[in-house]
Design a protein around this motif. Structure first.
Motif, PDB file in Angstrom:
ATOM      1  N   GLY A 159       9.451 -15.337 -14.454  1.00 31.15           N
ATOM      2  CA  GLY A 159       9.865 -14.471 -13.357  1.00 31.15           C
ATOM      3  C   GLY A 159      10.602 -15.171 -12.240  1.00 31.15           C
ATOM      4  N   VAL A 160      10.903 -16.454 -12.401  1.00 33.43           N
ATOM      5  CA  VAL A 160      11.586 -17.225 -11.351  1.00 33.43           C
ATOM      6  C   VAL A 160      12.979 -17.608 -11.833  1.00 33.43           C
ATOM      7  CG1 VAL A 160      11.578 -19.349  -9.985  1.00 33.43           C
ATOM      8  CG2 VAL A 160       9.429 -18.136 -10.429  1.00 33.43           C
ATOM      9  N   GLY A 161      13.990 -17.201 -11.077  1.00 37.69           N
ATOM     10  CA  GLY A 161      15.362 -17.586 -11.373  1.00 37.69           C
ATOM     11  C   GLY A 161      15.814 -18.692 -10.439  1.00 37.69           C
ATOM     12  N   TRP A 162      17.049 -19.145 -10.631  1.00 38.22           N
ATOM     13  CA  TRP A 162      17.545 -20.243  -9.813  1.00 38.22           C
ATOM     14  C   TRP A 162      17.732 -19.833  -8.351  1.00 38.22           C
ATOM     15  CZ3 TRP A 162      16.784 -24.882 -11.290  1.00 38.22           C
ATOM     16  CH2 TRP A 162      16.778 -25.192 -12.650  1.00 38.22           C
ATOM     17  N   GLY A 163      18.025 -18.558  -8.103  1.00 36.38           N
ATOM     18  CA  GLY A 163      18.130 -18.095  -6.726  1.00 36.38           C
ATOM     19  C   GLY A 163      16.803 -18.186  -5.995  1.00 36.38           C
ATOM     20  N   SER A 164      15.737 -17.774  -6.699  1.00 30.66           N
ATOM     21  CA  SER A 164      14.396 -17.873  -6.099  1.00 30.66           C
ATOM     22  C   SER A 164      14.002 -19.326  -5.871  1.00 30.66           C
ATOM     23  CB  SER A 164      13.364 -17.195  -7.008  1.00 30.66           C
ATOM     24  OG  SER A 164      13.657 -15.835  -7.183  1.00 30.66           O
ATOM     25  N   LEU A 165      14.361 -20.171  -6.829  1.00 28.90           N
ATOM     26  CA  LEU A 165      14.031 -21.590  -6.690  1.00 28.90           C
ATOM     27  C   LEU A 165      14.784 -22.208  -5.512  1.00 28.90           C
ATOM     28  CD1 LEU A 165      12.213 -23.478  -8.490  1.00 28.90           C
ATOM     29  CD2 LEU A 165      14.335 -24.523  -9.217  1.00 28.90           C
ATOM     30  N   LEU A 166      16.042 -21.802  -5.322  1.00 29.25           N
ATOM     31  CA  LEU A 166      16.796 -22.283  -4.164  1.00 29.25           C
ATOM     32  C   LEU A 166      16.147 -21.818  -2.866  1.00 29.25           C
ATOM     33  CD1 LEU A 166      19.255 -23.604  -2.832  1.00 29.25           C
ATOM     34  CD2 LEU A 166      20.494 -21.459  -3.168  1.00 29.25           C
ATOM     35  N   GLY A 167      15.695 -20.556  -2.839  1.00 34.62           N
ATOM     36  CA  GLY A 167      15.008 -20.053  -1.648  1.00 34.62           C
ATOM     37  C   GLY A 167      13.757 -20.853  -1.341  1.00 34.62           C
ATOM     38  N   ALA A 168      12.990 -21.177  -2.403  1.00 29.66           N
ATOM     39  CA  ALA A 168      11.801 -22.013  -2.206  1.00 29.66           C
ATOM     40  C   ALA A 168      12.187 -23.397  -1.719  1.00 29.66           C
ATOM     41  CB  ALA A 168      11.012 -22.109  -3.518  1.00 29.66           C
ATOM     42  N   GLY A 169      13.320 -23.916  -2.241  1.00 28.72           N
ATOM     43  CA  GLY A 169      13.789 -25.226  -1.798  1.00 28.72           C
ATOM     44  C   GLY A 169      14.164 -25.230  -0.328  1.00 28.72           C
ATOM     45  N   ILE A 170      14.776 -24.129   0.135  1.00 23.27           N
ATOM     46  CA  ILE A 170      15.112 -24.023   1.560  1.00 23.27           C
ATOM     47  C   ILE A 170      13.839 -23.999   2.399  1.00 23.27           C
ATOM     48  CG2 ILE A 170      16.216 -22.594   3.325  1.00 23.27           C
ATOM     49  CD1 ILE A 170      18.128 -21.598   1.127  1.00 23.27           C
ATOM     50  N   LEU A 171      12.829 -23.259   1.937  1.00 20.30           N
ATOM     51  CA  LEU A 171      11.545 -23.239   2.648  1.00 20.30           C
ATOM     52  C   LEU A 171      10.899 -24.620   2.657  1.00 20.30           C
ATOM     53  CD1 LEU A 171       9.936 -19.865   1.474  1.00 20.30           C
ATOM     54  CD2 LEU A 171      11.182 -20.338   3.594  1.00 20.30           C
ATOM     55  N   GLY A 172      11.221 -25.435   1.643  1.00 22.80           N
ATOM     56  CA  GLY A 172      10.723 -26.811   1.633  1.00 22.80           C
ATOM     57  C   GLY A 172      11.231 -27.616   2.808  1.00 22.80           C
ATOM     58  N   GLY A 173      12.296 -27.130   3.452  1.00 22.36           N
ATOM     59  CA  GLY A 173      12.811 -27.799   4.644  1.00 22.36           C
ATOM     60  C   GLY A 173      12.005 -27.549   5.901  1.00 22.36           C
ATOM     61  N   ILE A 174      10.944 -26.749   5.777  1.00 26.86           N
ATOM     62  CA  ILE A 174      10.034 -26.584   6.921  1.00 26.86           C
ATOM     63  C   ILE A 174       9.112 -27.798   6.937  1.00 26.86           C
ATOM     64  CG2 ILE A 174       8.348 -25.087   8.042  1.00 26.86           C
ATOM     65  CD1 ILE A 174       9.404 -22.775   6.355  1.00 26.86           C
ATOM     66  N   GLY A 175       9.485 -28.808   7.675  1.00 21.20           N
ATOM     67  CA  GLY A 175       8.740 -30.066   7.655  1.00 21.20           C
ATOM     68  C   GLY A 175       7.567 -30.081   8.598  1.00 21.20           C
ATOM     69  N   PHE A 176       7.734 -29.523   9.726  1.00 19.76           N
ATOM     70  CA  PHE A 176       6.810 -29.427  10.863  1.00 19.76           C
ATOM     71  C   PHE A 176       5.657 -30.426  10.867  1.00 19.76           C
ATOM     72  CE2 PHE A 176       3.841 -27.408  13.844  1.00 19.76           C
ATOM     73  CZ  PHE A 176       4.679 -27.363  14.929  1.00 19.76           C
ATOM     74  N   SER A 191      13.009 -26.864  11.176  1.00 20.29           N
ATOM     75  CA  SER A 191      11.942 -26.088  10.548  1.00 20.29           C
ATOM     76  C   SER A 191      12.107 -24.594  10.827  1.00 20.29           C
ATOM     77  CB  SER A 191      10.572 -26.577  11.047  1.00 20.29           C
ATOM     78  OG  SER A 191      10.329 -27.911  10.643  1.00 20.29           O
ATOM     79  N   VAL A 192      12.444 -24.257  12.071  1.00 21.50           N
ATOM     80  CA  VAL A 192      12.680 -22.847  12.414  1.00 21.50           C
ATOM     81  C   VAL A 192      13.873 -22.303  11.633  1.00 21.50           C
ATOM     82  CG1 VAL A 192      13.359 -21.278  14.265  1.00 21.50           C
ATOM     83  CG2 VAL A 192      11.644 -23.040  14.711  1.00 21.50           C
ATOM     84  N   THR A 193      14.961 -23.086  11.588  1.00 23.09           N
ATOM     85  CA  THR A 193      16.164 -22.651  10.867  1.00 23.09           C
ATOM     86  C   THR A 193      15.897 -22.511   9.376  1.00 23.09           C
ATOM     87  OG1 THR A 193      17.516 -23.833  12.497  1.00 23.09           O
ATOM     88  CG2 THR A 193      18.603 -23.155  10.465  1.00 23.09           C
ATOM     89  N   ALA A 194      15.149 -23.463   8.791  1.00 26.72           N
ATOM     90  CA  ALA A 194      14.833 -23.401   7.363  1.00 26.72           C
ATOM     91  C   ALA A 194      14.008 -22.161   7.038  1.00 26.72           C
ATOM     92  CB  ALA A 194      14.094 -24.664   6.931  1.00 26.72           C
ATOM     93  N   ALA A 195      13.075 -21.799   7.912  1.00 26.66           N
ATOM     94  CA  ALA A 195      12.266 -20.603   7.691  1.00 26.66           C
ATOM     95  C   ALA A 195      13.155 -19.355   7.673  1.00 26.66           C
ATOM     96  CB  ALA A 195      11.194 -20.487   8.767  1.00 26.66           C
ATOM     97  N   ILE A 196      14.067 -19.275   8.630  1.00 23.53           N
ATOM     98  CA  ILE A 196      14.961 -18.108   8.714  1.00 23.53           C
ATOM     99  C   ILE A 196      15.876 -18.038   7.492  1.00 23.53           C
ATOM    100  CG2 ILE A 196      16.858 -17.069  10.016  1.00 23.53           C
ATOM    101  CD1 ILE A 196      15.564 -18.291  12.551  1.00 23.53           C
ATOM    102  N   LEU A 197      16.507 -19.162   7.137  1.00 21.21           N
ATOM    103  CA  LEU A 197      17.432 -19.183   6.003  1.00 21.21           C
ATOM    104  C   LEU A 197      16.705 -18.942   4.683  1.00 21.21           C
ATOM    105  CD1 LEU A 197      19.761 -22.191   6.945  1.00 21.21           C
ATOM    106  CD2 LEU A 197      20.236 -19.742   7.169  1.00 21.21           C
ATOM    107  N   GLY A 198      15.512 -19.521   4.531  1.00 27.03           N
ATOM    108  CA  GLY A 198      14.751 -19.333   3.301  1.00 27.03           C
ATOM    109  C   GLY A 198      14.341 -17.881   3.106  1.00 27.03           C
ATOM    110  N   ILE A 199      13.880 -17.250   4.188  1.00 21.20           N
ATOM    111  CA  ILE A 199      13.500 -15.835   4.106  1.00 21.20           C
ATOM    112  C   ILE A 199      14.723 -14.975   3.796  1.00 21.20           C
ATOM    113  CG2 ILE A 199      12.714 -13.881   5.502  1.00 21.20           C
ATOM    114  CD1 ILE A 199      10.770 -15.819   6.885  1.00 21.20           C
ATOM    115  N   ALA A 200      15.864 -15.291   4.427  1.00 19.17           N
ATOM    116  CA  ALA A 200      17.093 -14.525   4.171  1.00 19.17           C
ATOM    117  C   ALA A 200      17.535 -14.664   2.714  1.00 19.17           C
ATOM    118  CB  ALA A 200      18.199 -15.001   5.111  1.00 19.17           C
ATOM    119  N   CYS A 201      17.444 -15.876   2.173  1.00 18.38           N
ATOM    120  CA  CYS A 201      17.834 -16.101   0.778  1.00 18.38           C
ATOM    121  C   CYS A 201      16.920 -15.340  -0.174  1.00 18.38           C
ATOM    122  CB  CYS A 201      17.802 -17.596   0.478  1.00 18.38           C
ATOM    123  SG  CYS A 201      18.160 -18.026  -1.259  1.00 18.38           S
TER     124      CYS A 201
END
Length: 391
Positions: free
Chosen positions: A327-344, A372-382
């Motif tokens: 159930g996971v495609g490359w788009g979803s994996l990219l979104g998870a990767g963007i969320l990985g940028g939430i280092g905090f 971290s704030v930007t990554a959260a916003i971009l990851g959710i948008a993706c």
């Protein structure tokens, strides 16, 4: 197991609100007319000296070197659980998050280092390497049932491996001058703990006492004391044995249930309050080195994390080492990767170890918080674009 996993995710998501409030409180306090009291309070010295152990630390260090051991102990137990029962228990399931985490560490560190080769701020290369589990899970929780369970498991496993990598970096590259005697003492105590388990000792009090002694010895050794927490977590048993517990749970499950709420709602918010107090000044980035620190940290988290995670995961799949979860495609994996940028949390923690210069530490904190704030916003948008709407 499934109920415990869902409870873990729920606590991580809920604790994000408290973490955010603690972060805002630290920023407001540090930039208020009483801002000097913020530094005075967290630099207040407390402690004791015992034989060859000097545990006279500032309040900030008691939080970072002491209280945070609970958080790292949980990381160790989470890793042990994943290795025995979870996503890392077989080669097929482990390869994708391991490769993703590896790329998510190497690429951000490389981006940072490339901007500071030979410079005074090169020591901060480890800052953009880690992912904050709580915020990443909370971002996924926004989508409710639209998120495939396998994507949640992948992100959690990736974050755990990521944190293990960060702990390894801390132990190897951010250690003070080593005391071999204290290090040997910590090792001997860890061996004692294994011997107690094999001898059938079931009293938790005994293990708390030995664990505290391991922490003291590690603190005196020059290796960062939180490493003791991870090692103790890895030594915690995962099997239910006769007489071990009063419920059908293993020691690792009982301790996780006991400590996880304290870590999520007390330890981490106190850590944020002690470390997120960035003083915002108009000329704070006037120093070109400080500006490059902020830029390198931000680029490492915002660009290095999604590129590294997605690229290395693609290489693992392409080479036949791993397969995409159901159930996971490359788009979803990219979104998870963007969320990985939430280092905090972990990024702020490594900042406190990497920089003794307060201006560079402040610049690193600014990069961490902004990215971290930007990554959260971009990851959710993706993820909003790629996740199925009818799930």
């Amino acid at each position: 197991m499934r109920r415990l996993f869902l409870r873990f995710l729920a606590i991580e998501a809920a604790s994000t609100i408290v973490l955010l409030l603690a972060t805002l409180a630290a920023l407001v306090w540090a930039n208020s007319p009483w801002g000097e009291s913020y530094l005075r309070f967290w630099h207040l010295k407390l402690g004791f000296s015992l034989a060859w152990i000097d545990a006279s630390l500032s309040l900030e260090h008691w939080v970072n070197d002491g209280l945070m051991v609970i958080f790292f102990f949980l990381i160790g137990m989470e890793l042990k659980h994943e290795l025995v029962h979870g996503e890392l228990s077989s080669r097929e399931r482990a390869m994708l998050p391991i490769f993703g985490a590896l790329g998510g560490m190497l690429v951000p560190a490389g981006i940072y280092a490339s901007l500071h080769v030979g410079g005074p701020a090169l020591s901060g290369w480890g800052v953009p390497m880690a992912t904050d589990i709580a915020f990443a899970v909370a971002a996924l929780a926004v989508f409710g049932g639209r998120v495939p369970p396998s994507l949640k498991v992948f992100l959690l496993a990736l974050a755990i491996v990521d944190d293990l990598g960060a702990v390894t970096v801390i132990a190897l590259f951010y250690a003070a001058e080593l005391s071999l005697g204290a290090l040997a003492g910590a090792g001997a105590l860890l061996v004692l703990m294994v011997a107690l388990q094999r001898a059938g000792v079931r009293a938790y009090t005994v293990y708390w006492i030995v664990g505290f002694a391991v922490w003291l010895a590690t603190l005196a050794s020059g290796v960062h004391a939180t490493v003791a927490g991870v090692l103790l977590g890895l030594l915690t048993p995962t099997r239910v044995e006769g007489g071990v517990s009063r419920a059908p749970f293993s020691p690792i499950e009982r301790l996780t249930q006991l400590l996880h709420p304290w870590s999520a709602f007390v330890v981490m918010p106190v850590f944020a309050l002690a470390n997120a107090g960035l003083v915002l000044e108009a000329d704070s980035l006037g120093d070109p080195v400080a500006f490059r620190v902020t830029l390198a940290v931000a680029l490492g988290l915002l660009v290095g994390k999604p590129v590294g995670i997605t690229l290395f995961a693609w290489l693992a799949v392409r080479a036949g080492f791993a397969a995409l979860p159901t159930g996971v495609g490359w788009g979803s994996l990219l979104g998870a990767g963007i969320l990985g940028g939430i280092g905090f949390t972990m990024a702020l923690f490594i900042t406190s170890l990497a920089f003794s210069n307060e201006a560079l530490a402040a610049a690193s904190k600014l990069g961490v918080i902004a990215a971290s704030v930007t990554a959260a916003i971009l990851g959710i948008a993706c993820l909003a674009r790629v996740l199925p709407r009818g799930a």
